[in-house]
Motif scaffolding. Sequence first.
Motif, PDB file in Angstrom:
ATOM      1  N   ARG A  38       0.252   3.599   0.080  1.00  0.00           N
ATOM      2  CA  ARG A  38       1.562   3.246   0.939  1.00  0.00           C
ATOM      3  C   ARG A  38       1.304   3.330   2.082  1.00  0.00           C
ATOM      4  O   ARG A  38       1.216   4.109   2.428  1.00  0.00           O
ATOM      5  CB  ARG A  38       2.845   4.153  -0.747  1.00  0.00           C
ATOM      6  N   VAL A  51      -2.031   6.230  -2.904  1.00  0.00           N
ATOM      7  CA  VAL A  51      -1.343   6.439  -4.347  1.00  0.00           C
ATOM      8  C   VAL A  51      -1.854   6.762  -5.452  1.00  0.00           C
ATOM      9  O   VAL A  51      -1.859   8.111  -6.173  1.00  0.00           O
ATOM     10  CB  VAL A  51      -0.405   5.220  -4.287  1.00  0.00           C
ATOM     11  N   ASP A  90       9.023   6.848  -2.874  1.00  0.00           N
ATOM     12  CA  ASP A  90       8.523   5.887  -3.199  1.00  0.00           C
ATOM     13  C   ASP A  90       8.619   4.242  -2.155  1.00  0.00           C
ATOM     14  O   ASP A  90       7.709   4.240  -2.605  1.00  0.00           O
ATOM     15  CB  ASP A  90       8.166   5.590  -4.862  1.00  0.00           C
ATOM     16  N   TYR A  94       3.404  -1.465  -0.507  1.00  0.00           N
ATOM     17  CA  TYR A  94       1.789  -0.792  -1.546  1.00  0.00           C
ATOM     18  C   TYR A  94       0.885  -2.223  -1.275  1.00  0.00           C
ATOM     19  O   TYR A  94       0.989  -2.644  -1.794  1.00  0.00           O
ATOM     20  CB  TYR A  94       2.738  -1.146  -2.960  1.00  0.00           C
TER      21      TYR A  94
END
Length: 118
Positions: A38, A51, A90, A94
């Motif tokens: 991430r 991650v 979050d 990504y």
Amino acid sequence: QVQLRESGGGVVQTGASLRLSCVASASTRRLVTMGWYRQVQQGPGMQRDKVATIGTTIHYEPSAKGRFTISKDDAKNTLYLQMNNLKPADTGVYVCRYYALETGIGAWGQGVQVTVTP
């Protein structure tokens, strides 16, 4: 040169789920480690945190344990990240990572944006 193509990001609310995919242009079978990282803005630069990774073993960052599941389909050369119960923390880009131990070839994908709203 290994090409990686990610998909599956988006904007979701807290508690929702997303499934990320990363298709590799090379085999993911033998002695290949893949992972999701991430990337977030940190001051003047970017920070990239691990991650989850999958190779001979599977590792998760502490906040991902119990919520995220990393998996790999070697027949499709595809890496997945199932993300459940998403939280605003979050949020980030990504990025998929590929590393082949035998050849020393490594590659990063372009990344896919995941945004989790409160």
